[in-house]
Design a protein around this motif. Structure first.
Motif, PDB file in Angstrom:
ATOM      1  N   ILE A  70       0.856  -1.195   0.000  1.00 18.44           N
ATOM      2  CA  ILE A  70       0.000   0.000   0.000  1.00 18.44           C
ATOM      3  C   ILE A  70       0.885   1.236   0.000  1.00 18.44           C
ATOM      4  CG2 ILE A  70      -1.770   1.261   1.275  1.00 18.44           C
ATOM      5  CD1 ILE A  70      -2.564  -1.427   2.516  1.00 18.44           C
ATOM      6  N   PRO A  71       0.687   2.207  -0.870  1.00 16.95           N
ATOM      7  CA  PRO A  71      -0.164   2.177  -2.067  1.00 16.95           C
ATOM      8  C   PRO A  71       0.526   1.399  -3.176  1.00 16.95           C
ATOM      9  CG  PRO A  71       0.993   4.264  -1.991  1.00 16.95           C
ATOM     10  CD  PRO A  71       1.386   3.493  -0.746  1.00 16.95           C
ATOM     11  N   ASN A  72      -0.229   0.975  -4.117  1.00 19.92           N
ATOM     12  CA  ASN A  72       0.314   0.257  -5.260  1.00 19.92           C
ATOM     13  C   ASN A  72      -0.582   0.540  -6.461  1.00 19.92           C
ATOM     14  OD1 ASN A  72       1.924  -1.397  -6.755  1.00 19.92           O
ATOM     15  ND2 ASN A  72       1.285  -3.290  -5.766  1.00 19.92           N
ATOM     16  N   PRO A  73      -0.135   1.338  -7.426  1.00 23.02           N
ATOM     17  CA  PRO A  73       1.206   1.855  -7.668  1.00 23.02           C
ATOM     18  C   PRO A  73       1.642   2.871  -6.612  1.00 23.02           C
ATOM     19  CG  PRO A  73      -0.286   2.425  -9.488  1.00 23.02           C
ATOM     20  CD  PRO A  73      -1.077   1.688  -8.474  1.00 23.02           C
ATOM     21  N   ALA A  74       2.951   2.945  -6.441  1.00 21.15           N
ATOM     22  CA  ALA A  74       3.532   3.804  -5.411  1.00 21.15           C
ATOM     23  C   ALA A  74       4.489   4.808  -6.028  1.00 21.15           C
ATOM     24  CB  ALA A  74       4.266   2.941  -4.390  1.00 21.15           C
ATOM     25  N   ASN A  75       4.920   5.758  -5.178  1.00 20.56           N
ATOM     26  CA  ASN A  75       5.870   6.770  -5.610  1.00 20.56           C
ATOM     27  C   ASN A  75       7.029   6.848  -4.623  1.00 20.56           C
ATOM     28  OD1 ASN A  75       7.191   8.913  -6.715  1.00 20.56           O
ATOM     29  ND2 ASN A  75       5.487  10.327  -6.644  1.00 20.56           N
ATOM     30  N   ASP A  76       6.808   7.449  -3.448  1.00 19.31           N
ATOM     31  CA  ASP A  76       7.894   7.705  -2.492  1.00 19.31           C
ATOM     32  C   ASP A  76       8.020   6.692  -1.366  1.00 19.31           C
ATOM     33  OD1 ASP A  76       8.545   9.981  -3.883  1.00 19.31           O
ATOM     34  OD2 ASP A  76       7.293  11.284  -2.648  1.00 19.31           O
ATOM     35  N   LYS A  77       6.925   6.015  -1.015  1.00 19.92           N
ATOM     36  CA  LYS A  77       6.931   5.138   0.141  1.00 19.92           C
ATOM     37  C   LYS A  77       5.883   4.052  -0.037  1.00 19.92           C
ATOM     38  CE  LYS A  77       4.743   5.516   4.159  1.00 19.92           C
ATOM     39  NZ  LYS A  77       4.124   5.939   5.335  1.00 19.92           N
ATOM     40  N   ILE A  78       6.192   2.847   0.498  1.00 23.47           N
ATOM     41  CA  ILE A  78       5.198   1.783   0.528  1.00 23.47           C
ATOM     42  C   ILE A  78       5.113   1.227   1.947  1.00 23.47           C
ATOM     43  CG2 ILE A  78       5.457   1.083  -1.873  1.00 23.47           C
ATOM     44  CD1 ILE A  78       7.106  -1.353  -0.804  1.00 23.47           C
ATOM     45  N   ASP A  79       3.993   0.629   2.249  1.00 22.63           N
ATOM     46  CA  ASP A  79       3.821  -0.146   3.467  1.00 22.63           C
ATOM     47  C   ASP A  79       3.589  -1.585   3.051  1.00 22.63           C
ATOM     48  OD1 ASP A  79       4.027   1.954   5.321  1.00 22.63           O
ATOM     49  OD2 ASP A  79       1.912   2.458   5.094  1.00 22.63           O
ATOM     50  N   VAL A  80       4.410  -2.483   3.610  1.00 22.69           N
ATOM     51  CA  VAL A  80       4.211  -3.911   3.418  1.00 22.69           C
ATOM     52  C   VAL A  80       3.360  -4.377   4.585  1.00 22.69           C
ATOM     53  CG1 VAL A  80       5.332  -6.163   3.242  1.00 22.69           C
ATOM     54  CG2 VAL A  80       6.434  -4.142   2.253  1.00 22.69           C
ATOM     55  N   VAL A  81       2.177  -4.896   4.289  1.00 23.43           N
ATOM     56  CA  VAL A  81       1.222  -5.298   5.326  1.00 23.43           C
ATOM     57  C   VAL A  81       1.051  -6.813   5.281  1.00 23.43           C
ATOM     58  CG1 VAL A  81      -1.117  -5.023   6.210  1.00 23.43           C
ATOM     59  CG2 VAL A  81       0.019  -3.098   5.087  1.00 23.43           C
ATOM     60  N   LEU A  82       1.332  -7.469   6.412  1.00 22.24           N
ATOM     61  CA  LEU A  82       1.141  -8.915   6.527  1.00 22.24           C
ATOM     62  C   LEU A  82      -0.264  -9.190   7.032  1.00 22.24           C
ATOM     63  CD1 LEU A  82       4.487  -9.891   8.291  1.00 22.24           C
ATOM     64  CD2 LEU A  82       3.980  -9.926   5.856  1.00 22.24           C
ATOM     65  N   ASN A  83      -0.940 -10.123   6.420  1.00 19.59           N
ATOM     66  CA  ASN A  83      -2.299 -10.459   6.824  1.00 19.59           C
ATOM     67  C   ASN A  83      -2.360 -11.783   7.588  1.00 19.59           C
ATOM     68  OD1 ASN A  83      -3.419  -8.143   5.681  1.00 19.59           O
ATOM     69  ND2 ASN A  83      -3.439  -9.093   3.675  1.00 19.59           N
ATOM     70  N   HIS A  84      -1.232 -12.192   8.137  1.00 23.10           N
ATOM     71  CA  HIS A  84      -1.166 -13.404   8.943  1.00 23.10           C
ATOM     72  C   HIS A  84      -0.579 -13.056  10.294  1.00 23.10           C
ATOM     73  CE1 HIS A  84      -2.118 -16.275   5.779  1.00 23.10           C
ATOM     74  NE2 HIS A  84      -1.359 -15.550   4.973  1.00 23.10           N
ATOM     75  N   THR A  85      -0.891 -13.858  11.291  1.00 25.27           N
ATOM     76  CA  THR A  85      -0.287 -13.677  12.600  1.00 25.27           C
ATOM     77  C   THR A  85       0.975 -14.532  12.643  1.00 25.27           C
ATOM     78  OG1 THR A  85      -2.457 -13.365  13.570  1.00 25.27           O
ATOM     79  CG2 THR A  85      -0.662 -13.867  15.077  1.00 25.27           C
ATOM     80  N   LEU A  86       2.103 -13.872  12.571  1.00 25.38           N
ATOM     81  CA  LEU A  86       3.394 -14.549  12.596  1.00 25.38           C
ATOM     82  C   LEU A  86       4.225 -14.000  13.744  1.00 25.38           C
ATOM     83  CD1 LEU A  86       4.211 -14.352   8.779  1.00 25.38           C
ATOM     84  CD2 LEU A  86       3.337 -16.337  10.012  1.00 25.38           C
ATOM     85  N   VAL A  87       5.109 -14.813  14.279  1.00 25.97           N
ATOM     86  CA  VAL A  87       5.987 -14.397  15.365  1.00 25.97           C
ATOM     87  C   VAL A  87       7.423 -14.503  14.878  1.00 25.97           C
ATOM     88  CG1 VAL A  87       6.734 -14.891  17.726  1.00 25.97           C
ATOM     89  CG2 VAL A  87       4.337 -15.203  17.081  1.00 25.97           C
ATOM     90  N   GLY A  88       8.223 -13.495  15.199  1.00 25.06           N
ATOM     91  CA  GLY A  88       9.632 -13.517  14.819  1.00 25.06           C
ATOM     92  C   GLY A  88       9.961 -12.458  13.789  1.00 25.06           C
ATOM     93  N   ILE A  89      11.043 -12.695  13.085  1.00 25.14           N
ATOM     94  CA  ILE A  89      11.541 -11.747  12.084  1.00 25.14           C
ATOM     95  C   ILE A  89      11.127 -12.217  10.692  1.00 25.14           C
ATOM     96  CG2 ILE A  89      13.623 -10.734  11.058  1.00 25.14           C
ATOM     97  CD1 ILE A  89      13.043  -9.744  13.873  1.00 25.14           C
ATOM     98  N   CYS A  90      10.594 -11.290   9.915  1.00 25.97           N
ATOM     99  CA  CYS A  90      10.293 -11.540   8.504  1.00 25.97           C
ATOM    100  C   CYS A  90      11.315 -10.775   7.668  1.00 25.97           C
ATOM    101  CB  CYS A  90       8.885 -11.067   8.155  1.00 25.97           C
ATOM    102  SG  CYS A  90       7.583 -12.108   8.787  1.00 25.97           S
ATOM    103  N   LYS A  91      11.780 -11.403   6.616  1.00 20.19           N
ATOM    104  CA  LYS A  91      12.731 -10.761   5.713  1.00 20.19           C
ATOM    105  C   LYS A  91      11.997 -10.347   4.448  1.00 20.19           C
ATOM    106  CE  LYS A  91      16.589 -13.156   7.624  1.00 20.19           C
ATOM    107  NZ  LYS A  91      17.866 -13.758   7.463  1.00 20.19           N
TER     108      LYS A  91
END
Length: 102
Positions: free
Chosen positions: A26-47
């Motif tokens: 979000i947003p997509n298409p983007a320009n200056d910044k994006i947010d990566v949003v996970l829709n799962h409940t995960l614990v730990g580090i995501c790469k």
């Protein structure tokens, strides 16, 4: 034909097969910044790995999966299509397409 020889065709076929709702850009298409949003409940580090359509890695980043949202500065990206991959414990792979428009 060049794209097909470089494996780009296969990459975008796998994007079409992804499960809906795993991640959002979000947003997509983007320009200056994006947010990566996970829709799962995960614990730990995501790469997070962002690659261009030729497969060259443009950015590697990490986020705390519990936070579910991570912002990325895309001002240095050139206009085009990118592939965003999110790894969790090296076994879970989520893929989304990102479009940068200037």
């Amino acid at each position: 034909d060049v794209c097909h020889l470089a494996g780009i065709y296969r990459e975008f076929l796998s994007l079409q097969k992804q499960e809906k709702g795993d991640i959002q850009i979000i947003p997509n298409p983007a320009n200056d910044k994006i947010d990566v949003v996970l829709n799962h409940t995960l614990v730990g580090i995501c790469k997070i790995v962002i690659s261009n359509t030729l497969g060259s890695v443009i950015l590697k980043d990490e986020m705390n999966c519990k936070e579910k949202t991570h912002s990325i500065d895309t001002r240095k990206f050139v206009s085009g299509i990118y592939v965003v991959k999110v790894y969790h414990n090296t076994t879970s792979l989520k893929i989304a397409k990102l479009v940068i428009e200037r």
